[in-house]
Write a protein that holds these residues in place. Structure first.
Motif, mmCIF file in Angstrom:
data_model
loop_
_atom_site.group_PDB
_atom_site.id
_atom_site.type_symbol
_atom_site.label_atom_id
_atom_site.label_comp_id
_atom_site.label_asym_id
_atom_site.label_seq_id
_atom_site.Cartn_x
_atom_site.Cartn_y
_atom_site.Cartn_z
ATOM 1 N N ILE A 35 0.845 -1.189 0.000
ATOM 2 C CA ILE A 35 0.000 0.000 0.000
ATOM 3 C C ILE A 35 0.884 1.245 0.000
ATOM 4 O O ILE A 35 1.816 1.368 0.802
ATOM 5 C CB ILE A 35 -0.922 0.013 1.231
ATOM 6 C CG1 ILE A 35 -1.688 -1.315 1.333
ATOM 7 C CG2 ILE A 35 -1.882 1.188 1.169
ATOM 8 C CD1 ILE A 35 -2.474 -1.684 0.108
ATOM 9 N N GLY A 36 0.584 2.162 -0.895
ATOM 10 C CA GLY A 36 1.391 3.363 -1.030
ATOM 11 C C GLY A 36 0.834 4.574 -0.315
ATOM 12 O O GLY A 36 1.590 5.397 0.199
ATOM 13 N N GLY A 40 -9.126 9.184 2.852
ATOM 14 C CA GLY A 40 -10.465 8.940 3.384
ATOM 15 C C GLY A 40 -10.652 7.487 3.753
ATOM 16 O O GLY A 40 -9.850 6.912 4.489
ATOM 17 N N VAL A 41 -11.707 6.855 3.236
ATOM 18 C CA VAL A 41 -11.972 5.447 3.532
ATOM 19 C C VAL A 41 -11.224 4.517 2.586
ATOM 20 O O VAL A 41 -11.398 3.299 2.667
ATOM 21 C CB VAL A 41 -13.483 5.137 3.462
ATOM 22 C CG1 VAL A 41 -14.249 5.986 4.454
ATOM 23 C CG2 VAL A 41 -14.024 5.325 2.050
ATOM 24 N N CYS A 42 -10.402 5.061 1.705
ATOM 25 C CA CYS A 42 -9.741 4.262 0.675
ATOM 26 C C CYS A 42 -8.232 4.222 0.867
ATOM 27 O O CYS A 42 -7.629 5.106 1.471
ATOM 28 C CB CYS A 42 -10.050 4.823 -0.714
ATOM 29 S SG CYS A 42 -11.801 4.712 -1.171
ATOM 30 N N ILE A 43 -7.625 3.162 0.333
ATOM 31 C CA ILE A 43 -6.184 3.053 0.248
ATOM 32 C C ILE A 43 -5.812 2.789 -1.202
ATOM 33 O O ILE A 43 -6.648 2.334 -2.008
ATOM 34 C CB ILE A 43 -5.632 1.940 1.158
ATOM 35 C CG1 ILE A 43 -6.296 0.589 0.846
ATOM 36 C CG2 ILE A 43 -5.813 2.296 2.613
ATOM 37 C CD1 ILE A 43 -5.722 -0.565 1.654
ATOM 38 N N ASP A 47 0.575 0.175 -7.524
ATOM 39 C CA ASP A 47 0.195 0.209 -8.940
ATOM 40 C C ASP A 47 -0.872 1.258 -9.213
ATOM 41 O O ASP A 47 -1.354 1.379 -10.342
ATOM 42 C CB ASP A 47 -0.312 -1.169 -9.390
ATOM 43 C CG ASP A 47 0.816 -2.184 -9.465
ATOM 44 O OD1 ASP A 47 1.940 -1.779 -9.835
ATOM 45 O OD2 ASP A 47 0.580 -3.358 -9.141
ATOM 46 N N GLY A 48 -1.282 1.983 -8.177
ATOM 47 C CA GLY A 48 -2.258 3.043 -8.345
ATOM 48 C C GLY A 48 -3.689 2.587 -8.245
ATOM 49 O O GLY A 48 -4.610 3.388 -8.470
ATOM 50 N N ARG A 49 -3.916 1.323 -7.905
ATOM 51 C CA ARG A 49 -5.292 0.841 -7.799
ATOM 52 C C ARG A 49 -5.872 1.245 -6.446
ATOM 53 O O ARG A 49 -5.250 1.063 -5.408
ATOM 54 C CB ARG A 49 -5.362 -0.672 -7.964
ATOM 55 C CG ARG A 49 -6.814 -1.135 -7.931
ATOM 56 C CD ARG A 49 -7.060 -2.461 -8.577
ATOM 57 N NE ARG A 49 -8.495 -2.701 -8.644
ATOM 58 C CZ ARG A 49 -9.029 -3.904 -8.766
ATOM 59 N NH1 ARG A 49 -8.256 -4.962 -8.857
ATOM 60 N NH2 ARG A 49 -10.345 -4.050 -8.831
ATOM 61 N N GLY A 57 -8.394 -1.177 8.014
ATOM 62 C CA GLY A 57 -7.125 -1.775 8.405
ATOM 63 C C GLY A 57 -7.395 -3.068 9.140
ATOM 64 O O GLY A 57 -7.842 -4.050 8.564
ATOM 65 N N LEU A 58 -7.133 -3.088 10.436
ATOM 66 C CA LEU A 58 -7.519 -4.203 11.300
ATOM 67 C C LEU A 58 -8.494 -3.669 12.353
ATOM 68 O O LEU A 58 -8.169 -3.537 13.528
ATOM 69 C CB LEU A 58 -6.291 -4.825 11.978
ATOM 70 C CG LEU A 58 -5.423 -5.729 11.107
ATOM 71 C CD1 LEU A 58 -4.162 -6.150 11.847
ATOM 72 C CD2 LEU A 58 -6.201 -6.962 10.664
#
Length: 456
Positions: A35-36, A40-43, A47-49, A57-58
């Motif tokens: 993960i780069g 917000g709620v996204c990571i 590869d930019g996806r 997370g956990l």
């Protein structure tokens, strides 16, 4: 070059990083998802996806992955005082302030807060205090600790012994002696045909009392419980469960410890899971959402009965032989204080109560799907359990890995969830909105059809 490197993003050398809760040989074949950044709620991976993280997370990134206020709070405290210990009469302003705020928000009156760096450390501290307290009041033989099957309390030696999951014990020679387990309060698999939830709860309480009597009440020191079991499959207790259980525990002078590491800070729709389900603990552990995972920190809250006995004992013994180098870290405390302020400002419990129906109702609408045996949850915690035979509740053969296959299919659709045994679990960030819940539910629905077609 080994396969993990070939499969890792951008050919990064990942040979030197061991992964917890992972099949090491399988990992050598498939490599990591790296993960780069977060937004917000996204990571976003290297590869930019972009993925909607339906597990926060956990169970922990409650305010998402890009809250500038938390970053600023950490930076400001690092510039002012990057570290200070809490041993031997020292402290710092953020730690003092955080203790005051937590005690004010506690679900029942508490006297003191102790700080650690993880939930496992908080649980270990609580276990030691069970022993210390009973020794202090002249009952040192009350050392046995009761947990529950499928409970999860951490991975340190004592916390893992308290945990009721076989994979946490296998190969380690755990649990240690003196850790006992009673049945998981799973209404789907444990409640008898025609039995009411209240009757089931009373039966579980009778089982607990039978264990205490068999072991000897003079040997039982504490009982630990998550208000809602998280890693065990989001198990919501039956109606009246904690009232019945606590009645037994008080009868035999057994301390009650609520593990709020996952449930705390609004995840169930109440500020504490204890409030939602009627737990009145002597001690309470919290972590994860305490700092929205922006800094490692946990807290153990202790009521005055326990504290006064412990304080007297420390005077007799000449000190309290326990503590952690990073317990009460000023940066962690500053971040936690800002996190709690944000929860208040956004009315985190009100938001969860208003938004949870989009998740819970959306998932329950999938209950008639051929793969789905049971849908359960509360607030921003949910689980979908898969079965091969709905009428008999027969699980799929483990080698079919149905939950993992559904999880993989959901990932292809840009949503991250977690497969735990036969169950897919959900724990989105507490800032998730209705449209995020719809995205999660839609990805699951499409994935169920895809995996059902493959199995058929």
């Amino acid at each position: 070059m080994d396969q993990a490197i070939l499969n890792s993003p951008h050919g990064r050398d990942v040979r030197f990083h061991a992964h917890p809760q992972t099949n090491f040989r399988l990992h050598e074949q498939v490599g990591p998802m790296v993960i780069g950044q977060g937004d917000g709620v996204c990571i976003v991976d290297l590869d930019g996806r972009r993925y909607l993280d339906g597990m926060a997370g956990l169970w922990c990134a409650s305010l998402g992955f890009s809250d500038r206020r938390l970053a600023d709070a950490a930076y400001a405290q690092m510039l002012k005082l990057p570290y200070q210990q809490t041993f031997a009469h020292r402290s710092s302003e953020p730690v003092i302030d955080l203790a005051e705020v937590l005690l004010a928000k506690a679900p029942v009156p508490m006297s003191k807060a102790m700080f650690q760096a993880s939930g496992s450390e908080a649980v270990d501290t609580a276990i030691k205090l069970v022993w210390y307290y009973h020794a202090a009041i002249g009952k040192p033989q009350k050392r046995k600790i009761i947990g529950r099957q499928r409970a999860y309390h951490g991975t340190t030696i004592a916390a893992a012994s308290l945990t009721g999951l076989p994979n946490m014990h296998n190969g380690y020679g755990l649990p240690l002696p003196g850790f006992l387990h009673v049945a998981c309060p799973d209404t789907y698999r444990g409640k008898a045909e025609g039995e009411t939830e209240q009757a089931y709860a009373e039966r579980l309480a009778a089982e607990l009392e039978a264990l205490i009597l068999a072991e000897g009440p003079e040997t039982i020191g504490g009982f630990f419980a998550e208000p809602v079991m998280g890693t065990g499959g989001v198990v919501v207790p039956p109606e009246g469960y904690f009232a019945a259980v606590q009645r037994v525990l008080r009868k035999y002078d057994v301390l009650v410890i609520a593990d709020e590491v996952i449930c705390g800070f609004g995840r169930t729709g109440a500020y504490w899971g204890s409030q939602r389900f009627g737990l009145e603990p002597d001690m309470l552990t919290c972590a994860k959402g305490l700092s929205s995972a922006y800094f490692p920190i946990s807290a153990l809250l202790i009521n005055d009965r326990v504290y006064q006995a412990v304080a007297d004992f420390t005077a007799r013994l000449g000190g309290f032989g326990h503590g952690y180098t990073y317990g009460g870290h000023p940066v962690g405390a500053a971040v936690a204080l800002e996190t709690l302020r944000i929860y208040d400002e956004i009315d985190v419990c009100g938001h969860v109560q208003a938004t949870a129906p989009a998740l819970q109702g959306g998932l329950r609408a999938l209950g008639n799907h051929p793969l789905v045996g049971h849908v359960r949850g509360v607030g921003f915690m949910a689980a979908v359990e898969f079965v091969a035979d709905k009428a008999a509740r027969t699980p799929f053969a483990p080698e079919l890995a149905v939950a993992q296959r559904v999880s993989d299919a959901v990932k292809e659709r840009g949503v991250l969830l977690r497969a735990l045994g036969p169950t897919l679990v959900f724990s989105p960030p507490l800032i998730a909105r209705n449209e995020h819940m719809s995205e999660i539910v839609s990805a699951v629905a499409e994935s169920l059809d895809q995996i059902h077609a493959q199995l058929s």
